[in-house]
Design an enzyme around this catalytic site. Structure first.
Site, PDB file in Angstrom:
ATOM      1  N   ASP A 248      40.355  44.848  40.486  1.00 15.33           N
ATOM      2  CA  ASP A 248      38.896  44.800  40.467  1.00 15.33           C
ATOM      3  C   ASP A 248      38.283  45.596  41.605  1.00 15.33           C
ATOM      4  O   ASP A 248      38.965  46.299  42.333  1.00 15.33           O
ATOM      5  CB  ASP A 248      38.368  43.363  40.355  1.00 15.33           C
ATOM      6  CG  ASP A 248      39.100  42.434  41.272  1.00 15.33           C
ATOM      7  OD1 ASP A 248      39.332  42.848  42.413  1.00 15.33           O
ATOM      8  OD2 ASP A 248      39.441  41.317  40.839  1.00 15.33           O
ATOM      9  N   LYS A 270      33.205  44.592  38.411  1.00 19.52           N
ATOM     10  CA  LYS A 270      31.807  44.851  38.055  1.00 19.52           C
ATOM     11  C   LYS A 270      31.432  46.223  38.609  1.00 19.52           C
ATOM     12  O   LYS A 270      31.698  46.532  39.751  1.00 19.52           O
ATOM     13  CB  LYS A 270      30.932  43.785  38.707  1.00 19.52           C
ATOM     14  CG  LYS A 270      29.476  43.914  38.327  1.00 19.52           C
ATOM     15  CD  LYS A 270      28.691  42.675  38.688  1.00 19.52           C
ATOM     16  CE  LYS A 270      28.704  42.358  40.163  1.00 19.52           C
ATOM     17  NZ  LYS A 270      27.827  41.247  40.519  1.00 19.52           N
ATOM     18  N   MET A 382      30.691  36.276  50.402  1.00 22.95           N
ATOM     19  CA  MET A 382      29.660  36.438  49.367  1.00 22.95           C
ATOM     20  C   MET A 382      28.342  35.795  49.814  1.00 22.95           C
ATOM     21  O   MET A 382      27.643  35.179  49.012  1.00 22.95           O
ATOM     22  CB  MET A 382      30.111  35.782  48.037  1.00 22.95           C
ATOM     23  CG  MET A 382      31.412  36.334  47.530  1.00 22.95           C
ATOM     24  SD  MET A 382      32.134  35.361  46.192  1.00 22.95           S
ATOM     25  CE  MET A 382      32.915  34.027  47.071  1.00 22.95           C
TER      26      MET A 382
HETATM   27  N1  SAH Z   1      39.953  37.044  47.822  1.00 23.30           N
HETATM   28  C1  SAH Z   1      39.112  37.773  48.744  1.00 23.30           C
HETATM   29  C2  SAH Z   1      37.684  37.332  48.689  1.00 23.30           C
HETATM   30  C3  SAH Z   1      37.004  37.593  47.388  1.00 23.30           C
HETATM   31  S1  SAH Z   1      35.325  37.062  47.380  1.00 23.30           S
HETATM   32  C4  SAH Z   1      39.675  37.662  50.156  1.00 23.30           C
HETATM   33  O1  SAH Z   1      40.573  36.861  50.397  1.00 23.30           O
HETATM   34  O2  SAH Z   1      39.225  38.406  51.012  1.00 23.30           O
HETATM   35  C5  SAH Z   1      34.482  38.562  47.700  1.00 23.30           C
HETATM   36  C6  SAH Z   1      33.883  38.546  49.080  1.00 23.30           C
HETATM   37  O3  SAH Z   1      34.864  38.801  50.055  1.00 23.30           O
HETATM   38  C7  SAH Z   1      32.853  39.621  49.322  1.00 23.30           C
HETATM   39  O4  SAH Z   1      31.606  39.270  48.791  1.00 23.30           O
HETATM   40  C8  SAH Z   1      32.820  39.658  50.819  1.00 23.30           C
HETATM   41  O5  SAH Z   1      32.090  38.583  51.337  1.00 23.30           O
HETATM   42  C9  SAH Z   1      34.263  39.439  51.157  1.00 23.30           C
HETATM   43  N2  SAH Z   1      34.969  40.719  51.403  1.00 23.30           N
HETATM   44  C10 SAH Z   1      36.014  41.186  50.725  1.00 23.30           C
HETATM   45  N3  SAH Z   1      36.440  42.361  51.250  1.00 23.30           N
HETATM   46  C11 SAH Z   1      35.630  42.608  52.305  1.00 23.30           C
HETATM   47  C12 SAH Z   1      35.560  43.650  53.264  1.00 23.30           C
HETATM   48  N4  SAH Z   1      36.404  44.686  53.252  1.00 23.30           N
HETATM   49  N5  SAH Z   1      34.612  43.580  54.221  1.00 23.30           N
HETATM   50  C13 SAH Z   1      33.745  42.535  54.263  1.00 23.30           C
HETATM   51  N6  SAH Z   1      33.774  41.532  53.372  1.00 23.30           N
HETATM   52  C14 SAH Z   1      34.703  41.555  52.409  1.00 23.30           C
END
Ligand code: SAH
Length: 454
Positions: A248, A270, A382
């Site tokens: 994704d 998305k 998020m």
């Molecule tokens: N499974 C993922 C989280 C998915 S939810 C994890 O463990 O990181 C998606 C959210 O993760 C985004 O809206 C943001 O808040 C955060 N996120 C993911 N990658 C990011 C990045 N490189 N920098 C900042 N926030 C990030």
């Protein structure tokens, strides 16, 4: 890509080497190994060249370089100790569209010679495009150390079994499964190394007879927050063995570049202006792909079990008895905290850390009182759109308005952006950011000014 890697067959093909000293000698050895019809031109020749000439291995041309030496050549190497002569050879070859390697000026040449690891027929070439030959050599040494000497024998044996494998196994998947077992067989490798052919034949027969699993499998792999260097070794191995990779939006381009080239890639994220592929459809896709016998990697940003809906995807696989496994990844909170110099815990400032979803549909269930307590760090995933609500609730539940906050966008990537402020300013700060971004709230944020490094 500055140079196109290519392995060319030189057997019986005329090649010219200009130079008769030590450096030329090393190049000559390689060209002779490759079976080239080698002509060596120089003013003087080392004794080794004279010996090779007497043994009929190559032809010597005495004198200063002349363009007619290039006649009929496929490849030229200029290896004299005189830069001007090397350059002259290079220019003459260029004019005739013959690839030429210049030993001391690789970047001016039309061809460079890589460092090689020779386990013929397996051959590994390493090149830094002439920019860092020492690095290429170090890489080669590492590979030399890692790759057992008998790999060449294993590769030769594999070559002799290709037809039998084709006749025995109908599908590509079965063939690949066979080859993976073949190359992973320590017993076979050891037997070949010992030169015990009857035993090796016996092991090969048993590999053909053993049942190959028809069923596919799914591996849920955490890709980490963006920097490809943060992918785990196990995650890397999985994505390089996958037939299909379902990924994704949060999976970064550099990580996708590590996927095996002939694997199918399916995007289920998305895109601007479009809706997400519904979760039920993703679950169904994983199921169908695995049921058709494929090795599926479901690649997710960060860690699959942290706000990744990984659990839901596995439930349906479990219901259908599809084998699955999970490779954790570095979650955004760890990655962003490390790359912005904000420790998530600290003896003086925070004894615990909470990962909180900013999707606050179930507001009633969020215990703001607990979140507003002292001596902890909060990380909101998020949370950008909900920043005003997060600010309001934390203030209302007694958190200090001067509490430091940080927002990290695109953490760990070259586009990382970090700003700090106070809780009272959180909502206006959030307006300057776009997803994906994390909100970090806590006294640890104040350490950034000392600890930032990225
Ligand atoms: N499974 C993922 C989280 C998915 S939810 C994890 O463990 O990181 C998606 C959210 O993760 C985004 O809206 C943001 O808040 C955060 N996120 C993911 N990658 C990011 C990045 N490189 N920098 C900042 N926030 C990030």
């Amino acid at each position: 890509m500055d140079y196109f890697p290519l392995f060319c067959r030189l057997q019986g093909k005329r090649c010219l080497l200009v130079g008769g000293g030590d450096v030329a000698e090393r190049k000559a050895r390689l060209l002779l190994d490759a079976g080239a019809d080698l002509h060596v031109g120089a003013l003087d020749f080392s004794p080794v060249f004279q010996q090779w000439a007497e043994q009929g291995k190559l032809h010597l041309i005495s004198g200063t370089f002349e363009e007619c030496w290039l006649e009929g050549c496929w490849l030229v190497i200029a290896a004299t100790d005189d830069d001007a002569v090397n350059q002259q050879v290079g220019d003459a070859a260029e004019a005739r569209r013959i690839f030429c390697n210049l030993v001391d000026a690789p970047q001016e040449a039309s061809a460079i010679m890589p460092s090689i690891v020779d386990r013929s027929p397996l051959m590994i070439a390493v090149s830094s495009g002439g920019r860092a030959p020492v690095l290429a050599r170090l890489m080669r040494e590492k590979l030399e150390a890692m790759l057992p000497q008998h790999l060449g024998q294993l590769a030769s044996l594999a070559g002799s079994l290709r037809n039998r494998v084709k006749q025995t196994f109908a599908s590509m998947g079965q063939r690949r499964a066979f080859w993976e077992r073949f190359f992973a067989s320590d017993r076979l490798a050891q037997t070949l190394a010992n030169g015990d052919q009857p035993r090796a034949d016996h092991i090969v027969d048993s590999l053909f007879d053993a049942p190959l699993s028809q069923q596919g499998e799914v591996v849920l792999v955490g890709a980490g927050p963006g920097d490809a260097g943060l992918l785990t070794l196990k995650g890397l191995q999985c994505i390089q063995q996958a037939d299909v990779v379902v990924y994704d939006r949060l999976v970064s381009e550099p990580i996708l570049n590590l996927v095996r080239r002939d694997a199918e890639r399916i995007f289920v994220g998305k895109q601007a202006g479009h809706h997400c592929v519904p979760q039920s459809q993703i679950n169904q896709l994983l199921l169908e792909q695995a049921q058709s016998g494929k090795r599926v990697v479901r690649l997710k940003g960060g860690d699959p079990f942290i706000f990744g809906r990984g659990g839901e995807e596995l439930e349906i696989l479990a219901q259908h008895n599809i084998p699955f496994s999970v490779v954790p990844g570095i979650t955004a909170a760890s990655g962003c905290a490390a790359y912005s110099g904000i420790p998530l815990t600290h003896r003086d400032h925070a004894q615990s850390v909470r990962f909180v979803t900013g999707h606050l549909q179930q507001q009633g269930e969020i215990e703001w009182q607990k979140l507003a307590a002292e001596q902890q760090t909060l990380v909101f995933y998020m949370g950008l759109n909900q920043a005003p609500e997060i600010q309001r609730q934390l203030l209302q539940h007694g958190m200090d308005a001067a509490m430091p906050v940080a927002i990290v966008q695109n953490g760990t990537t070259p586009d990382q952006r970090v700003e700090t402020a106070t809780l009272a300013e959180l909502s206006s700060l959030a307006q300057q950011f776009a997803s994906p971004a994390l909100i970090i709230v806590g006294r640890v944020v104040s350490l950034r000014h000392q600890l930032r490094w990225f």
